[in-house]
Design a protein around this motif. Structure first.
Motif, mmCIF file in Angstrom:
data_model
loop_
_atom_site.group_PDB
_atom_site.id
_atom_site.type_symbol
_atom_site.label_atom_id
_atom_site.label_comp_id
_atom_site.label_asym_id
_atom_site.label_seq_id
_atom_site.Cartn_x
_atom_site.Cartn_y
_atom_site.Cartn_z
ATOM 1 N N LEU A 178 0.832 -1.196 0.000
ATOM 2 C CA LEU A 178 0.000 0.000 0.000
ATOM 3 C C LEU A 178 0.869 1.250 0.000
ATOM 4 O O LEU A 178 0.703 2.137 -0.838
ATOM 5 C CB LEU A 178 -0.924 -0.001 1.219
ATOM 6 C CG LEU A 178 -1.889 1.185 1.332
ATOM 7 C CD1 LEU A 178 -2.912 1.143 0.199
ATOM 8 C CD2 LEU A 178 -2.595 1.171 2.688
ATOM 9 N N THR A 179 1.831 1.295 0.925
ATOM 10 C CA THR A 179 2.712 2.463 1.009
ATOM 11 C C THR A 179 3.960 2.305 0.152
ATOM 12 O O THR A 179 4.745 3.241 0.023
ATOM 13 C CB THR A 179 3.151 2.707 2.463
ATOM 14 O OG1 THR A 179 3.905 1.570 2.929
ATOM 15 C CG2 THR A 179 1.942 2.910 3.359
ATOM 16 N N TYR A 180 4.160 1.106 -0.426
ATOM 17 C CA TYR A 180 5.297 0.840 -1.310
ATOM 18 C C TYR A 180 6.612 1.033 -0.570
ATOM 19 O O TYR A 180 7.583 1.534 -1.101
ATOM 20 C CB TYR A 180 5.221 1.776 -2.526
ATOM 21 C CG TYR A 180 6.111 1.420 -3.694
ATOM 22 C CD1 TYR A 180 6.015 0.175 -4.323
ATOM 23 C CD2 TYR A 180 7.034 2.329 -4.194
ATOM 24 C CE1 TYR A 180 6.826 -0.145 -5.403
ATOM 25 C CE2 TYR A 180 7.848 2.022 -5.285
ATOM 26 C CZ TYR A 180 7.731 0.785 -5.872
ATOM 27 O OH TYR A 180 8.542 0.477 -6.948
ATOM 28 N N ASP A 181 6.647 0.560 0.690
ATOM 29 C CA ASP A 181 7.852 0.758 1.503
ATOM 30 C C ASP A 181 7.875 -0.264 2.644
ATOM 31 O O ASP A 181 6.840 -0.858 2.989
ATOM 32 C CB ASP A 181 7.866 2.175 2.080
ATOM 33 C CG ASP A 181 9.269 2.656 2.430
ATOM 34 O OD1 ASP A 181 10.227 1.855 2.321
ATOM 35 O OD2 ASP A 181 9.404 3.832 2.800
ATOM 36 N N VAL A 182 9.052 -0.438 3.222
ATOM 37 C CA VAL A 182 9.196 -1.288 4.402
ATOM 38 C C VAL A 182 8.552 -0.583 5.591
ATOM 39 O O VAL A 182 8.660 0.638 5.740
ATOM 40 C CB VAL A 182 10.694 -1.556 4.685
ATOM 41 C CG1 VAL A 182 10.863 -2.400 5.942
ATOM 42 C CG2 VAL A 182 11.346 -2.239 3.490
ATOM 43 N N LEU A 183 7.855 -1.356 6.445
ATOM 44 C CA LEU A 183 7.220 -0.787 7.628
ATOM 45 C C LEU A 183 8.213 -0.837 8.796
ATOM 46 O O LEU A 183 8.496 -1.919 9.319
ATOM 47 C CB LEU A 183 5.962 -1.580 7.976
ATOM 48 C CG LEU A 183 4.862 -1.567 6.911
ATOM 49 C CD1 LEU A 183 3.723 -2.497 7.307
ATOM 50 C CD2 LEU A 183 4.352 -0.150 6.670
ATOM 51 N N THR A 251 -9.061 -0.964 -7.569
ATOM 52 C CA THR A 251 -9.069 -1.549 -6.220
ATOM 53 C C THR A 251 -8.053 -0.842 -5.320
ATOM 54 O O THR A 251 -8.351 0.193 -4.739
ATOM 55 C CB THR A 251 -8.768 -3.063 -6.309
ATOM 56 O OG1 THR A 251 -7.555 -3.267 -7.061
ATOM 57 C CG2 THR A 251 -9.905 -3.801 -7.015
ATOM 58 N N ALA A 252 -6.855 -1.410 -5.203
ATOM 59 C CA ALA A 252 -5.854 -0.915 -4.244
ATOM 60 C C ALA A 252 -5.469 0.542 -4.481
ATOM 61 O O ALA A 252 -5.236 1.294 -3.524
ATOM 62 C CB ALA A 252 -4.614 -1.798 -4.290
ATOM 63 N N PHE A 253 -5.394 0.956 -5.753
ATOM 64 C CA PHE A 253 -4.980 2.333 -6.039
ATOM 65 C C PHE A 253 -6.012 3.359 -5.552
ATOM 66 O O PHE A 253 -5.702 4.537 -5.423
ATOM 67 C CB PHE A 253 -4.757 2.522 -7.544
ATOM 68 C CG PHE A 253 -3.561 1.792 -8.098
ATOM 69 C CD1 PHE A 253 -2.741 1.023 -7.286
ATOM 70 C CD2 PHE A 253 -3.251 1.864 -9.452
ATOM 71 C CE1 PHE A 253 -1.645 0.338 -7.790
ATOM 72 C CE2 PHE A 253 -2.151 1.195 -9.973
ATOM 73 C CZ PHE A 253 -1.352 0.424 -9.140
ATOM 74 N N ARG A 254 -7.248 2.906 -5.300
ATOM 75 C CA ARG A 254 -8.299 3.814 -4.850
ATOM 76 C C ARG A 254 -8.137 4.205 -3.388
ATOM 77 O O ARG A 254 -8.724 5.185 -2.931
ATOM 78 C CB ARG A 254 -9.675 3.146 -5.041
ATOM 79 C CG ARG A 254 -10.063 2.930 -6.505
ATOM 80 C CD ARG A 254 -10.410 4.231 -7.168
ATOM 81 N NE ARG A 254 -10.612 4.073 -8.613
ATOM 82 C CZ ARG A 254 -10.806 5.080 -9.448
ATOM 83 N NH1 ARG A 254 -10.809 6.322 -8.980
ATOM 84 N NH2 ARG A 254 -10.975 4.868 -10.737
ATOM 85 N N TYR A 259 0.409 4.506 -2.290
ATOM 86 C CA TYR A 259 1.509 5.186 -2.970
ATOM 87 C C TYR A 259 1.148 5.464 -4.424
ATOM 88 O O TYR A 259 1.614 6.434 -5.019
ATOM 89 C CB TYR A 259 2.747 4.293 -2.895
ATOM 90 C CG TYR A 259 3.977 4.823 -3.589
ATOM 91 C CD1 TYR A 259 4.878 5.657 -2.923
ATOM 92 C CD2 TYR A 259 4.269 4.472 -4.910
ATOM 93 C CE1 TYR A 259 6.026 6.125 -3.550
ATOM 94 C CE2 TYR A 259 5.409 4.940 -5.545
ATOM 95 C CZ TYR A 259 6.274 5.772 -4.867
ATOM 96 O OH TYR A 259 7.407 6.233 -5.496
ATOM 97 N N PHE A 260 0.271 4.607 -4.998
ATOM 98 C CA PHE A 260 -0.099 4.708 -6.413
ATOM 99 C C PHE A 260 -1.458 5.385 -6.622
ATOM 100 O O PHE A 260 -2.043 5.254 -7.692
ATOM 101 C CB PHE A 260 -0.129 3.311 -7.038
ATOM 102 C CG PHE A 260 1.209 2.626 -7.049
ATOM 103 C CD1 PHE A 260 2.158 2.937 -8.010
ATOM 104 C CD2 PHE A 260 1.524 1.674 -6.102
ATOM 105 C CE1 PHE A 260 3.395 2.320 -8.022
ATOM 106 C CE2 PHE A 260 2.761 1.035 -6.094
ATOM 107 C CZ PHE A 260 3.699 1.363 -7.062
ATOM 108 N N ARG A 261 -1.952 6.113 -5.601
ATOM 109 C CA ARG A 261 -3.267 6.752 -5.710
ATOM 110 C C ARG A 261 -3.364 7.651 -6.933
ATOM 111 O O ARG A 261 -4.416 7.722 -7.587
ATOM 112 C CB ARG A 261 -3.540 7.572 -4.433
ATOM 113 C CG ARG A 261 -4.872 8.341 -4.453
ATOM 114 C CD ARG A 261 -6.057 7.400 -4.512
ATOM 115 N NE ARG A 261 -7.319 8.110 -4.656
ATOM 116 C CZ ARG A 261 -7.862 8.453 -5.815
ATOM 117 N NH1 ARG A 261 -7.246 8.156 -6.954
ATOM 118 N NH2 ARG A 261 -9.018 9.072 -5.853
ATOM 119 N N LYS A 262 -2.285 8.289 -7.308
ATOM 120 C CA LYS A 262 -2.298 9.240 -8.433
ATOM 121 C C LYS A 262 -2.557 8.568 -9.771
ATOM 122 O O LYS A 262 -2.851 9.245 -10.769
ATOM 123 C CB LYS A 262 -0.975 10.009 -8.493
ATOM 124 C CG LYS A 262 0.258 9.111 -8.550
ATOM 125 C CD LYS A 262 1.532 9.901 -8.347
ATOM 126 C CE LYS A 262 2.745 8.988 -8.217
ATOM 127 N NZ LYS A 262 3.988 9.720 -7.921
#
Length: 318
Positions: A178-183, A251-254, A259-262
């Motif tokens: 979702l955030t395109y990064d390590v938590l 789906t996920a981008f919504r 990170y990919f919302r744009k």
């Protein structure tokens, strides 16, 4: 000395889908339609027939290998006069982006846990061992995320070494798609499982050359007891990658935190162009330069046809 592998000189035995399906024998295992829906990835194809023909024979093979490995470990402990520890059987899964590795890993995770003698199975993805985005930016390799150099290989090796040493508890970092990064605040706790599945695009990389000759070269795959490569034609993988990207727009981008919302509001033509650009610059290059060259290092190669279903299996000879 290396030579080109020909049809008559190969370390693999090749099976058609029907030949492989026959190796399941009569071992029963029920998987519901609801479970199948949860196991398959975005745009992947998974049905009851694929489970029965491909994955049940595969889990039977791994089940037999895992039992034999346990017996070998027990015999070695007796020979060395060591106290026997619980050491997991480790499976590595490699292959391109969008080829279906994650679905395979989830299926194996579910099915293997239903066999006797190894009910505790853990699944760990190597995404958590990527360097954080901040570090990738600092190193100037953000556009090479997923390439071998983008992973903290030392941390991954230490994780695997701890597993194979029988350490009671081992922690793995966690990655968010979702955030395109390590938590940074989250870890996955692995507590003496019977089997561990390690899934990642580049887990079959050969050892890196060390600067100092006296340093021992170690590869991630040195810790694997069994490895699988998921293969398909480039054209099919590219098609699946684009189709997946288009579906993720809905789906996920919504998600407002994505990170990919744009990219959620791109039309079909824009989405195709954007996905193709990423494929050409990053994923295709990674596939041809790093991932595909490791294919023949695997113990088993699952080759998919255009419909995302396995049509050929190659198993390394013993």
């Amino acid at each position: 000395m290396m030579m080109k592998v020909t049809e008559n000189v190969t370390p693999f035995t090749t099976f058609t889908r029907d030949e492989w399906a026959a190796l399941r024998e009569s071992y029963p295992m029920e998987v519901s339609a609801e479970e199948i829906d949860k196991l398959k990835g975005v745009n992947d194809v998974l049905n009851m027939e694929e489970i029965a023909d491909i994955y049940l024979p595969l889990t039977r093979l791994i089940h037999l290998h895992a039992i034999a490995s346990q017996e070998l470990y027990r015999s070695r402990s007796i020979f060395l006069q060591n106290q026997e520890k619980k050491v997991p059987y480790i499976i590595g899964i490699a292959g391109s982006v969008a080829v279906g590795k994650s679905t395979l890993a989830r299926v194996l995770h579910t099915l293997l846990s239903r066999w006797d003698r190894h009910p505790r199975v853990d699944l760990v993805t190597t995404d958590g061992f990527l360097y954080p985005n901040e570090e990738l930016e600092k190193r100037g390799i953000m556009n090479k995320k997923g390439f071998p150099e983008s992973y903290n290989v030392q941390a991954l090796l230490e994780f695997l070494a701890a597993l194979k040493s029988g350490k009671p508890q081992v922690e793995a970092p966690v990655y968010s798609h979702l955030t395109y990064d390590v938590l940074p605040e989250e870890t996955q706790l692995v507590e003496q499982p019977d089997i561990v599945i390690i899934e990642g695009i580049n887990v079959l990389q050969p050892p890196r050359r060390q600067v100092e000759e006296e340093e021992q070269e170690v590869a991630v795959s040195d810790y694997f007891d069994f490895s699988i490569y998921v293969d398909a034609d480039e054209e099919d993988i590219f098609k699946w990658y684009v189709e997946r990207f288009k579906k993720l727009r809905e789906t996920a981008f919504r998600n407002p935190h994505s990170y990919f919302r744009k990219y959620a509001d791109l039309n079909d033509e824009e989405a195709y162009d954007f996905a193709k650009d990423i494929w050409d610059r990053i994923n295709h290059k990674n596939l041809t330069e790093n991932i595909r060259p490791t294919k023949n290092r695997a113990d088993l190669i699952l080759r998919k046809g255009g419909h995302h279903l396995v049509n050929q299996i190659k198993m390394r000879k013993i």
